[in-house]
Design a protein around this motif. Structure first.
Motif, PDB file in Angstrom:
ATOM      1  N   ALA A   1      -4.310 -18.456   9.495  1.00  0.00           N
ATOM      2  CA  ALA A   1      -4.401 -16.858   9.182  1.00  0.00           C
ATOM      3  C   ALA A   1      -5.859 -16.653   8.851  1.00  0.00           C
ATOM      4  CB  ALA A   1      -3.408 -16.599   8.030  1.00  0.00           C
ATOM      5  N   GLY A   2      -6.655 -17.414   8.159  1.00  0.00           N
ATOM      6  CA  GLY A   2      -8.132 -17.143   7.660  1.00  0.00           C
ATOM      7  C   GLY A   2      -8.829 -17.314   9.175  1.00  0.00           C
ATOM      8  N   ILE A   3      -8.770 -18.373   9.814  1.00  0.00           N
ATOM      9  CA  ILE A   3      -9.530 -18.619  11.004  1.00  0.00           C
ATOM     10  C   ILE A   3      -9.323 -17.519  11.994  1.00  0.00           C
ATOM     11  CG2 ILE A   3      -9.902 -20.060  13.215  1.00  0.00           C
ATOM     12  CD1 ILE A   3      -9.186 -22.545  11.051  1.00  0.00           C
ATOM     13  N   GLU A   4      -8.058 -17.256  12.217  1.00  0.00           N
ATOM     14  CA  GLU A   4      -8.008 -16.436  13.409  1.00  0.00           C
ATOM     15  C   GLU A   4      -8.195 -14.908  13.053  1.00  0.00           C
ATOM     16  OE1 GLU A   4      -4.279 -14.999  16.563  1.00  0.00           O
ATOM     17  OE2 GLU A   4      -3.846 -15.932  14.620  1.00  0.00           O
ATOM     18  N   SER A   5      -7.915 -14.657  11.667  1.00  0.00           N
ATOM     19  CA  SER A   5      -8.346 -13.173  11.143  1.00  0.00           C
ATOM     20  C   SER A   5      -9.878 -12.871  11.333  1.00  0.00           C
ATOM     21  CB  SER A   5      -7.661 -13.030   9.640  1.00  0.00           C
ATOM     22  OG  SER A   5      -6.494 -12.883   9.822  1.00  0.00           O
ATOM     23  N   LEU A   6     -10.749 -14.101  10.604  1.00  0.00           N
ATOM     24  CA  LEU A   6     -11.900 -14.023  10.649  1.00  0.00           C
ATOM     25  C   LEU A   6     -12.736 -13.858  12.131  1.00  0.00           C
ATOM     26  CD1 LEU A   6     -12.832 -16.144   7.617  1.00  0.00           C
ATOM     27  CD2 LEU A   6     -12.827 -13.745   7.726  1.00  0.00           C
ATOM     28  N   LEU A   7     -12.064 -14.701  12.993  1.00  0.00           N
ATOM     29  CA  LEU A   7     -12.581 -14.666  14.299  1.00  0.00           C
ATOM     30  C   LEU A   7     -12.175 -13.282  15.064  1.00  0.00           C
ATOM     31  CD1 LEU A   7     -11.325 -18.033  15.652  1.00  0.00           C
ATOM     32  CD2 LEU A   7     -13.611 -17.586  15.191  1.00  0.00           C
ATOM     33  N   SER A   8     -11.055 -12.735  14.801  1.00  0.00           N
ATOM     34  CA  SER A   8     -10.778 -11.374  15.416  1.00  0.00           C
ATOM     35  C   SER A   8     -11.754 -10.340  14.835  1.00  0.00           C
ATOM     36  CB  SER A   8      -9.341 -11.126  14.995  1.00  0.00           C
ATOM     37  OG  SER A   8      -9.060  -9.891  15.332  1.00  0.00           O
ATOM     38  N   VAL A   9     -11.994 -10.475  13.470  1.00  0.00           N
ATOM     39  CA  VAL A   9     -12.763  -9.334  12.864  1.00  0.00           C
ATOM     40  C   VAL A   9     -14.440  -9.580  13.280  1.00  0.00           C
ATOM     41  CG1 VAL A   9     -13.572 -10.250  10.990  1.00  0.00           C
ATOM     42  CG2 VAL A   9     -13.214  -8.211  10.801  1.00  0.00           C
TER      43      VAL A   9
END
Length: 548
Positions: A259-267
């Motif tokens: 969740a952290g990795i995907e969200s930060l990559l997305s943002v």
């Protein structure tokens, strides 16, 4: 205490989140409507594909989507169920049952929330681009293969998606498979073709509507979503006991990391797509943690930032968080008003949506660029993709980083140079007994042994002058190596002089004992001429002593 409070305030919603809303509210609402329409089939599909059910996908898109919009660190990020999370949740459901999803969502949300409070938001910057692309490729392949049992009209009978897909195809009824493939083809044609006619046409939604109408008019064997609740249940804590929580701790950590990795990559990607204000990675983690906690309380699944929906949000004209919030409201209205029609959607249609979505996750241009760039980047990309498909998402990221780091360190160590230089100017008797050795570049653990062997391998000299003005990065191993070089040479009767220690290295050299290893504290010099004069005087004394 004041500093802690000031930092805590930066993680909370602020008035500046809605700056310019007076000018952009119409565009924000239209963007929210657009994203809501696009998100509906994805929420249903990801919910079903994860094993948690269509309702869990919708609840997550509504609750988590709204909470992440309010508490997250981006003005345009759209959150909800994603394909990457589906890949993690499917084995959890198979092992622990559907009831475990809400508890994992709560536990994972708490971990992500704490990570944001501990300022771990910028750690994602340490993940190399080839690893990210390999990770995305692997996820795309898994999501595509995961849909094959739905297309075949079978329930997955194995936790490995490839094995489950093979068994489903082997047991599929030919008539059902033909109808199902037809539905997938219709959806794919709508998703690919209609946007070419007009970019505003939601191809996935049109494709689903067409297939659903056909299924209602003709006597098809296609399985459908089934009855959906026409309201969202009240929040409640899932059943928690020590044994269950302990067994779900590792899956929760995996969920939180993803969740952290995907969200930060997305943002990060969203920030590069449009000028919609700064994003705060720590606050983004806090917001995503709150979103997953909220989804878990309402019986949903863990949420992450979704780059595809975020991109649609941006392209539709979103400028503030009102757009992301509105998308959640649109989905809520669909649940309240149109639950019955949505329940009649064939599962094959949703599988078609996810198959096209998965194929679009593969960035062919990026793949070509990486594969033809360097062997190190190509290896990191391929290894990450293979491990993602065959083992585990988080393990894949870790192994990908290790592979990329190994090649990066090897390349960096090769930039470390050790060269014996000639004495410039007029030669003097005894200069052949003096070795000027220049060490340049980084001196760290990966290059330490090579430097040690090169310098201590110098023979037939009385003095070695170590020139360090071009020495860059030095770690404890590198400093220890320098100390060992001095000690070995001095033990052989070779005097060591050190010239040009950088101010940033002095403290480390004193701590490790580099300077203390010198025979005399005056053997440390700032200028080469001074060091060379001292070396020549030492050689003269040595020659005079030998002739007596």
């Amino acid at each position: 205490m004041n500093r802690a409070w000031e930092y805590a305030r930066t993680l909370l919603p602020q008035r500046s989140d809605y700056a310019g809303l007076g000018r952009s509210w119409r565009g924000d609402l239209l963007a929210g409507l657009t994203v809501g329409i696009v998100a509906l089939p994805l929420a249903l599909g990801f919910g079903i594909s994860s094993g948690a059910g269509a309702q869990a996908g919708l609840v997550t898109a509504i609750v988590a989507g709204f909470l992440a919009a309010v508490f997250g660190g981006s003005n345009v990020q759209v959150s909800g169920p994603t394909g990457a999370m589906v890949v993690v949740l499917a084995p959890i459901v198979a092992t622990h049952g559907i009831e475990a999803v809400a508890l994992v969502s709560l536990m994972g949300g708490v971990i992500v929330l704490v990570a944001g409070m501990l300022r771990l938001g910028r750690t994602v910057s340490f993940i190399p681009w080839p690893v990210i692309e390999g990770f995305t490729l692997g996820i795309g392949v898994i999501i595509f293969v995961q849909q094959i049992p739905s297309v075949a009209g079978r329930t997955p009978e194995h936790t490995n998606v490839v094995v489950a897909a093979y068994r489903a195809l082997a047991a599929a009824e030919p008539v059902y498979l033909l109808w199902s493939l037809g539905a997938v083809a219709i959806v794919a044609a709508c998703m690919i073709g209609l946007p070419r006619i007009h970019s505003g046409i939601p191809g996935s939604l049109v494709g689903i509507v067409v297939v659903t109408v056909i299924a209602l008019v003709l006597p098809t064997p296609l399985a459908v979503i089934g009855e959906l609740p026409s309201a969202i249940t009240a929040p409640r804590l899932p059943a928690i006991d020590a044994a269950t929580a302990a067994s779900l701790l590792l899956p929760a950590v995996t969920v939180a990391a993803l969740a952290g990795i995907e969200s930060l990559l997305s943002v990060r990607v969203a920030a590069s797509m449009g000028d919609t204000g700064r994003y705060d990675p720590d606050r983004e983690l806090v917001g995503q943690g709150i979103a997953s906690i909220g989804a878990g309380l309402f019986g949903g699944m863990p949420a992450t930032g979704a780059i595809a929906r975020t991109a649609v949000n941006l392209r539709a004209g979103a400028r503030t968080r009102v757009a992301s919030s509105a998308h959640a409201v649109v989905l809520l209205l669909i649940v309240l008003v149109a639950a019955a029609p949505v329940g009649a959607v064939p599962l094959a249609a949703l599988a078609g949506v996810l198959m096209v979505t998965a194929s679009r996750m593969v960035n062919r241009r990026a793949a070509r660029s990486i594969l033809f760039s360097t062997r190190a980047d190509a290896a990191a990309y391929v290894v990450t993709a293979i491990v993602t498909i065959s083992v585990d998402l988080i393990v894949a990221v870790i192994i990908g980083i290790v592979v990329a780091g190994f090649f990066a360190l090897r390349s960096l160590s090769r930039s470390t140079g050790v060269r014996r230089e000639q004495i410039r100017g007029a030669r003097e008797p005894g200069d052949d007994r003096i070795a000027l050795v220049r060490i340049r570049g980084p001196l760290f653990f990966a290059a330490a042994d090579r430097v040690l062997e090169a310098v201590t391998g110098i023979d037939d000299v009385s003095v070695v002058v170590l020139q360090m003005s071009q020495l860059e990065l030095v770690d404890a191993t590198g400093a220890h190596t320098l100390s060992e070089i001095v000690q070995r040479l001095e033990a052989r009767g070779v005097t060591v002089l050190i010239k040009g220690v950088r101010p940033g290295h002095s403290s480390l050299f004193e701590t490790i004992g580099v300077l203390g290893s010198l025979r005399h504290h005056r053997h440390l010099f700032l200028e080469l001429d001074d060091a060379l004069a001292h070396a020549r005087s030492h050689v003269r004394r040595e020659r005079e002593s030998a002739t007596e």
